[in-house]
Motif scaffolding. Sequence first.
Motif, PDB file in Angstrom:
ATOM      1  N   VAL A  95       0.840  -1.203   0.000  1.00 54.51           N
ATOM      2  CA  VAL A  95       0.000   0.000   0.000  1.00 54.51           C
ATOM      3  C   VAL A  95       0.876   1.254   0.000  1.00 54.51           C
ATOM      4  CG1 VAL A  95      -1.820   1.286   1.181  1.00 54.51           C
ATOM      5  CG2 VAL A  95      -1.785  -1.220   1.305  1.00 54.51           C
ATOM      6  N   GLY A  96       0.877   1.948  -1.125  1.00 56.24           N
ATOM      7  CA  GLY A  96       1.457   3.282  -1.178  1.00 56.24           C
ATOM      8  C   GLY A  96       0.336   4.249  -0.853  1.00 56.24           C
ATOM      9  N   ARG A  97       0.669   5.425  -0.330  1.00 53.23           N
ATOM     10  CA  ARG A  97      -0.429   6.326   0.048  1.00 53.23           C
ATOM     11  C   ARG A  97       0.026   7.769   0.139  1.00 53.23           C
ATOM     12  NH1 ARG A  97       3.733   5.157   3.037  1.00 53.23           N
ATOM     13  NH2 ARG A  97       3.579   5.511   5.267  1.00 53.23           N
ATOM     14  N   GLN A  98      -0.880   8.671  -0.251  1.00 53.88           N
ATOM     15  CA  GLN A  98      -0.679  10.087   0.007  1.00 53.88           C
ATOM     16  C   GLN A  98      -0.904  10.323   1.496  1.00 53.88           C
ATOM     17  OE1 GLN A  98      -3.518  11.950  -2.701  1.00 53.88           O
ATOM     18  NE2 GLN A  98      -1.827  12.696  -3.950  1.00 53.88           N
ATOM     19  N   TYR A  99      -0.173  11.265   2.049  1.00 55.68           N
ATOM     20  CA  TYR A  99      -0.324  11.562   3.464  1.00 55.68           C
ATOM     21  C   TYR A  99      -1.727  12.124   3.724  1.00 55.68           C
ATOM     22  CZ  TYR A  99       0.851  13.245   8.140  1.00 55.68           C
ATOM     23  OH  TYR A  99       0.886  13.457   9.495  1.00 55.68           O
ATOM     24  N   GLY A 100      -2.416  11.515   4.690  1.00 54.62           N
ATOM     25  CA  GLY A 100      -3.757  11.975   5.035  1.00 54.62           C
ATOM     26  C   GLY A 100      -4.866  11.340   4.218  1.00 54.62           C
ATOM     27  N   SER A 101      -4.517  10.384   3.356  1.00 53.07           N
ATOM     28  CA  SER A 101      -5.531   9.750   2.499  1.00 53.07           C
ATOM     29  C   SER A 101      -6.259   8.611   3.202  1.00 53.07           C
ATOM     30  CB  SER A 101      -4.875   9.203   1.228  1.00 53.07           C
ATOM     31  OG  SER A 101      -3.977   8.155   1.554  1.00 53.07           O
ATOM     32  N   GLY A 102      -5.766   8.206   4.366  1.00 52.79           N
ATOM     33  CA  GLY A 102      -6.361   7.069   5.066  1.00 52.79           C
ATOM     34  C   GLY A 102      -5.755   5.741   4.655  1.00 52.79           C
ATOM     35  N   GLY A 103      -4.647   5.783   3.933  1.00 58.92           N
ATOM     36  CA  GLY A 103      -4.012   4.559   3.450  1.00 58.92           C
ATOM     37  C   GLY A 103      -3.600   3.606   4.554  1.00 58.92           C
ATOM     38  N   ARG A 104      -3.051   4.154   5.626  1.00 54.28           N
ATOM     39  CA  ARG A 104      -2.641   3.306   6.749  1.00 54.28           C
ATOM     40  C   ARG A 104      -3.860   2.626   7.388  1.00 54.28           C
ATOM     41  NH1 ARG A 104       1.771   4.129  10.716  1.00 54.28           N
ATOM     42  NH2 ARG A 104       2.173   6.051   9.587  1.00 54.28           N
ATOM     43  N   GLU A 105      -4.927   3.406   7.586  1.00 53.54           N
ATOM     44  CA  GLU A 105      -6.148   2.862   8.179  1.00 53.54           C
ATOM     45  C   GLU A 105      -6.760   1.793   7.285  1.00 53.54           C
ATOM     46  OE1 GLU A 105     -10.467   4.459   9.915  1.00 53.54           O
ATOM     47  OE2 GLU A 105      -8.959   5.891   9.171  1.00 53.54           O
ATOM     48  N   ILE A 106      -6.762   2.048   5.990  1.00 52.70           N
ATOM     49  CA  ILE A 106      -7.303   1.083   5.034  1.00 52.70           C
ATOM     50  C   ILE A 106      -6.480  -0.209   5.068  1.00 52.70           C
ATOM     51  CG2 ILE A 106      -7.536   0.603   2.552  1.00 52.70           C
ATOM     52  CD1 ILE A 106      -8.324   3.631   2.285  1.00 52.70           C
ATOM     53  N   GLY A 107      -5.163  -0.062   5.081  1.00 51.81           N
ATOM     54  CA  GLY A 107      -4.292  -1.231   5.137  1.00 51.81           C
ATOM     55  C   GLY A 107      -4.501  -2.044   6.401  1.00 51.81           C
ATOM     56  N   THR A 108      -4.648  -1.354   7.535  1.00 58.52           N
ATOM     57  CA  THR A 108      -4.869  -2.029   8.815  1.00 58.52           C
ATOM     58  C   THR A 108      -6.185  -2.805   8.814  1.00 58.52           C
ATOM     59  OG1 THR A 108      -3.697  -0.232   9.945  1.00 58.52           O
ATOM     60  CG2 THR A 108      -5.018  -1.692  11.306  1.00 58.52           C
TER      61      THR A 108
ATOM     62  N   ARG B  29       2.181  20.212   6.419  1.00 50.98           N
ATOM     63  CA  ARG B  29       2.670  18.879   6.773  1.00 50.98           C
ATOM     64  C   ARG B  29       2.442  17.895   5.633  1.00 50.98           C
ATOM     65  NH1 ARG B  29       1.294  16.247  12.580  1.00 50.98           N
ATOM     66  NH2 ARG B  29       2.198  18.280  13.143  1.00 50.98           N
ATOM     67  N   ILE B  30       1.286  17.991   4.996  1.00 48.98           N
ATOM     68  CA  ILE B  30       0.971  17.117   3.863  1.00 48.98           C
ATOM     69  C   ILE B  30       1.961  17.316   2.732  1.00 48.98           C
ATOM     70  CG2 ILE B  30      -0.707  16.775   1.989  1.00 48.98           C
ATOM     71  CD1 ILE B  30      -2.905  17.269   4.125  1.00 48.98           C
ATOM     72  N   LYS B  31       2.248  18.568   2.409  1.00 48.52           N
ATOM     73  CA  LYS B  31       3.179  18.865   1.312  1.00 48.52           C
ATOM     74  C   LYS B  31       4.560  18.294   1.604  1.00 48.52           C
ATOM     75  CE  LYS B  31       0.984  23.058  -0.540  1.00 48.52           C
ATOM     76  NZ  LYS B  31       1.143  24.523  -0.770  1.00 48.52           N
ATOM     77  N   LYS B  32       5.015  18.455   2.842  1.00 46.96           N
ATOM     78  CA  LYS B  32       6.346  17.961   3.215  1.00 46.96           C
ATOM     79  C   LYS B  32       6.410  16.441   3.184  1.00 46.96           C
ATOM     80  CE  LYS B  32       7.539  21.916   6.124  1.00 46.96           C
ATOM     81  NZ  LYS B  32       7.747  22.414   7.510  1.00 46.96           N
ATOM     82  N   MET B  33       5.379  15.791   3.721  1.00 45.56           N
ATOM     83  CA  MET B  33       5.374  14.329   3.772  1.00 45.56           C
ATOM     84  C   MET B  33       5.255  13.730   2.373  1.00 45.56           C
ATOM     85  SD  MET B  33       5.853  13.217   6.801  1.00 45.56           S
ATOM     86  CE  MET B  33       5.287  11.519   6.678  1.00 45.56           C
TER      87      MET B  33
END
Length: 202
Positions: free
Chosen positions: A5-18, A148-152
Amino acid sequence: MVITVGRQYGSGGREIGTMLAKQLGIAYYDDMLLKEAAEESGLCEELFRSFDERPKSFLYSIAMDPYSFSMNHVTPKGSIEQQVYLATYDTIKKLADKGPCVLIGRCADYALKDRDDVINLFITAPLENRIKRVAARNGISENEAKDRIKKMDKSRASYYNYYSAKDWGDAKSYDLCIDSSLLGIDGTVELLKDLIRIKGIK
């Protein structure tokens, strides 16, 4: 079955993966991947957290030795960044060999490019949605969240583009790119479960 799972910061990718891993009953590796890599390599875990998807001396390293940072020339005696990347790369392959799992970020799709039991995903969302999510999650202003989103995103893109020689977030780099705002977190997880069922990966 291995899902990256690749993800944009704040997209919910981590939550979706979990959630996906939990509902499929398979292992999930994010921060735990760093711990495993540290234990396998003998390097301090803090080094992995410090360089996690953030090649800190990226420009300096290229300027000083443009060949030492490439995949074909990295050696165990290279820079700390190189050693951390190689240890992470090796750990991803070992975790995939252990059994079905979900792996978050860290060029996992590239590390597992030679396997045929992998689905590579990229989770995105409109900037305004991500700003609201990050601001609420971290208790910060929307302006701070936007910065923060832009930096991440910039950090993750630099890391991915260099080590994988592909383009972070480009549809050609993945099997499926999906906007999590379209169906929401739960709906996206259900869609991905259907994808896995249809593809028939065991």
